[in-house]
Design a protein around this motif. Sequence first.
Motif, PDB file in Angstrom:
ATOM      1  N   LYS A  56       0.913  -1.168  -0.167  1.00  0.00           N
ATOM      2  CA  LYS A  56       0.038  -0.018   0.145  1.00  0.00           C
ATOM      3  C   LYS A  56       0.854   1.243  -0.001  1.00  0.00           C
ATOM      4  CE  LYS A  56      -4.052  -0.421   0.489  1.00  0.00           C
ATOM      5  NZ  LYS A  56      -4.767  -0.386  -0.802  1.00  0.00           N
ATOM      6  N   THR A  57       0.312   2.417  -0.256  1.00  0.00           N
ATOM      7  CA  THR A  57       1.126   3.576  -0.572  1.00  0.00           C
ATOM      8  C   THR A  57       0.732   4.731   0.388  1.00  0.00           C
ATOM      9  OG1 THR A  57      -0.507   4.327  -2.256  1.00  0.00           O
ATOM     10  CG2 THR A  57       1.342   2.913  -2.904  1.00  0.00           C
ATOM     11  N   GLU A  58       0.213   4.531   1.368  1.00  0.00           N
ATOM     12  CA  GLU A  58      -0.054   5.570   2.250  1.00  0.00           C
ATOM     13  C   GLU A  58       1.158   6.673   2.481  1.00  0.00           C
ATOM     14  OE1 GLU A  58      -3.321   2.716   2.890  1.00  0.00           O
ATOM     15  OE2 GLU A  58      -1.336   2.822   3.044  1.00  0.00           O
ATOM     16  N   TYR A 104       2.127   1.015 -17.432  1.00  0.00           N
ATOM     17  CA  TYR A 104       1.161   1.790 -16.645  1.00  0.00           C
ATOM     18  C   TYR A 104       1.864   1.938 -15.460  1.00  0.00           C
ATOM     19  CZ  TYR A 104      -0.329  -2.800 -15.243  1.00  0.00           C
ATOM     20  OH  TYR A 104      -0.223  -4.147 -15.119  1.00  0.00           O
ATOM     21  N   PRO A 105       1.655   2.993 -14.457  1.00  0.00           N
ATOM     22  CA  PRO A 105       1.867   3.184 -13.022  1.00  0.00           C
ATOM     23  C   PRO A 105       1.094   2.256 -12.229  1.00  0.00           C
ATOM     24  CG  PRO A 105       0.789   5.011 -13.885  1.00  0.00           C
ATOM     25  CD  PRO A 105       0.850   4.462 -15.050  1.00  0.00           C
ATOM     26  N   ILE A 106       1.611   1.956 -11.175  1.00  0.00           N
ATOM     27  CA  ILE A 106       0.923   1.028 -10.128  1.00  0.00           C
ATOM     28  C   ILE A 106       0.130   2.375  -9.224  1.00  0.00           C
ATOM     29  CG2 ILE A 106       0.927   0.026  -8.061  1.00  0.00           C
ATOM     30  CD1 ILE A 106       1.024  -1.852 -10.584  1.00  0.00           C
ATOM     31  N   TRP A 107      -1.081   2.356  -9.164  1.00  0.00           N
ATOM     32  CA  TRP A 107      -1.835   3.029  -8.181  1.00  0.00           C
ATOM     33  C   TRP A 107      -2.593   2.217  -7.326  1.00  0.00           C
ATOM     34  CZ3 TRP A 107      -4.577   7.261 -11.806  1.00  0.00           C
ATOM     35  CH2 TRP A 107      -3.612   8.142 -12.436  1.00  0.00           C
ATOM     36  N   TRP A 108      -2.285   2.501  -6.003  1.00  0.00           N
ATOM     37  CA  TRP A 108      -2.658   1.674  -5.084  1.00  0.00           C
ATOM     38  C   TRP A 108      -2.931  -0.139  -5.407  1.00  0.00           C
ATOM     39  CZ3 TRP A 108      -5.399   5.951  -6.143  1.00  0.00           C
ATOM     40  CH2 TRP A 108      -5.358   7.170  -5.066  1.00  0.00           C
ATOM     41  N   GLY A 109      -1.648  -0.509  -5.794  1.00  0.00           N
ATOM     42  CA  GLY A 109      -1.386  -1.708  -6.325  1.00  0.00           C
ATOM     43  C   GLY A 109      -2.178  -2.291  -7.524  1.00  0.00           C
ATOM     44  N   TYR A 157       1.622   2.995 -23.686  1.00  0.00           N
ATOM     45  CA  TYR A 157       1.681   3.359 -22.156  1.00  0.00           C
ATOM     46  C   TYR A 157       0.754   4.694 -21.649  1.00  0.00           C
ATOM     47  CZ  TYR A 157       4.315   7.434 -23.433  1.00  0.00           C
ATOM     48  OH  TYR A 157       4.667   8.705 -23.836  1.00  0.00           O
ATOM     49  N   PHE A 158       0.601   4.701 -20.538  1.00  0.00           N
ATOM     50  CA  PHE A 158       0.022   5.663 -19.647  1.00  0.00           C
ATOM     51  C   PHE A 158       0.861   6.170 -18.683  1.00  0.00           C
ATOM     52  CE2 PHE A 158      -2.682   6.774 -15.898  1.00  0.00           C
ATOM     53  CZ  PHE A 158      -2.908   8.205 -16.294  1.00  0.00           C
ATOM     54  N   SER A 159       1.002   7.252 -18.436  1.00  0.00           N
ATOM     55  CA  SER A 159       2.125   7.774 -17.553  1.00  0.00           C
ATOM     56  C   SER A 159       1.497   9.298 -17.130  1.00  0.00           C
ATOM     57  CB  SER A 159       3.488   7.969 -18.323  1.00  0.00           C
ATOM     58  OG  SER A 159       4.564   8.483 -17.503  1.00  0.00           O
ATOM     59  N   VAL A 160       1.615   9.587 -15.790  1.00  0.00           N
ATOM     60  CA  VAL A 160       1.615  10.989 -15.362  1.00  0.00           C
ATOM     61  C   VAL A 160       2.534  11.681 -15.109  1.00  0.00           C
ATOM     62  CG1 VAL A 160       0.173  12.279 -13.752  1.00  0.00           C
ATOM     63  CG2 VAL A 160      -0.827  10.318 -14.736  1.00  0.00           C
ATOM     64  N   THR A 179       5.448   0.761 -13.735  1.00  0.00           N
ATOM     65  CA  THR A 179       6.355   1.262 -12.795  1.00  0.00           C
ATOM     66  C   THR A 179       5.790   1.558 -11.490  1.00  0.00           C
ATOM     67  OG1 THR A 179       5.927   3.550 -13.277  1.00  0.00           O
ATOM     68  CG2 THR A 179       7.609   2.374 -14.988  1.00  0.00           C
ATOM     69  N   SER A 180       6.381   1.635 -10.492  1.00  0.00           N
ATOM     70  CA  SER A 180       5.894   2.029  -8.973  1.00  0.00           C
ATOM     71  C   SER A 180       7.235   2.347  -8.069  1.00  0.00           C
ATOM     72  CB  SER A 180       5.342   0.870  -8.675  1.00  0.00           C
ATOM     73  OG  SER A 180       6.498  -0.186  -8.133  1.00  0.00           O
ATOM     74  N   ALA A 181       6.712   2.839  -7.167  1.00  0.00           N
ATOM     75  CA  ALA A 181       7.802   3.318  -5.897  1.00  0.00           C
ATOM     76  C   ALA A 181       8.339   1.914  -5.452  1.00  0.00           C
ATOM     77  CB  ALA A 181       7.097   4.067  -5.108  1.00  0.00           C
ATOM     78  N   SER A 182       7.352   1.065  -5.191  1.00  0.00           N
ATOM     79  CA  SER A 182       8.025  -0.159  -4.644  1.00  0.00           C
ATOM     80  C   SER A 182       7.147  -1.400  -4.587  1.00  0.00           C
ATOM     81  CB  SER A 182       7.908   0.044  -3.059  1.00  0.00           C
ATOM     82  OG  SER A 182       6.700   0.191  -2.466  1.00  0.00           O
ATOM     83  N   SER A 183       5.926  -1.162  -5.072  1.00  0.00           N
ATOM     84  CA  SER A 183       4.974  -2.433  -5.234  1.00  0.00           C
ATOM     85  C   SER A 183       5.304  -3.152  -6.264  1.00  0.00           C
ATOM     86  CB  SER A 183       3.576  -2.011  -5.502  1.00  0.00           C
ATOM     87  OG  SER A 183       3.105  -1.195  -4.257  1.00  0.00           O
TER      88      SER A 183
END
Length: 242
Positions: free
Chosen positions: A46-48, A166-171, A91-94, A196-200
């Motif tokens: 989770k990414t809180e 795509y990026p991971i958003w909330w897993g 791809y989607f990327s913000v 891509t993700s921060a850690s997930s």
Amino acid sequence: MLTIMMAASLAACAGNKETAETSAQAASAESSAEAAVSEASQGETKTESVAETGNTDQAAGSESAGEADENTDGAAVNADADGESKVLVAYFSVTSRTKGIAEYLADGLNADLYEITPEDPYTEADINYNDSSSRTSIEMNDESARPAINGTVDNMDQYDVVFLGYPIWWGKAPKIMRTFVESYDFAGKTVIPFCTSASSGIGSSASDLEALTSGAAWLEGHRFSGSDSEATVMDWAKGLNY
Ligand SMILES: Cc1cc2nc3c(=O)[nH]c(=O)nc-3n(C[C@H](O)[C@H](O)[C@H](O)COP(=O)(O)O)c2cc1C
């Protein structure tokens, strides 16, 4: 723990002030985020406490939309060098991290590149995962959410292989990826997800998307950090059997 979460929040706030993020800044911001995540959550997905830059550089991202076949430096894997397999990297990327990986792939595979661009671009406020009423929070809690996409892939039928980034958003994969996969017929194609993700990890994000297609062969997906090198990305791509 409280100190770590505050540090992560501060890093996120600092990042939110940025409006034009270079790759180097993105890489640096992400390493900080990953450190914060691993210290704070010790492997949770989770990414809180994910410290994330809030760059919403949709304009820069859209530069690459529609770029096609301009990569010629040869290291094609199974791409269209032999005229048999035509590859698309969609791809989607913000905040441009997935975009960077997608560009490496398209370059290395001599593939076409397509950016999935939202009709309504995501703002910094939209991607605030700490705000339960932000657009992304609302979308991710709404199974029926299908954010509209601006434009379409030119002749999807021509592609045998589609990389989906795509990026991971909330897993999970952002709901706009559902809009994308539901917009085309993937039957007979090979689909290769990456994120891509921060850690997930990629988790169930790819199988969730696969469930929305029929008749396609989905290969196992792969998670990258936003700062992975072209060599790392191409090592993975060269090991794929499609
Ligand atoms: C709304 C939102 C939710 C996120 N959720 C996660 C998550 O669950 N796990 C994680 O590791 N990173 C998470 N992140 C971080 C992004 O996955 C990461 O920064 C990604 O590389 C961004 O890709 P982009 O630059 O292509 O948009 C989240 C970011 C946002 C904006």
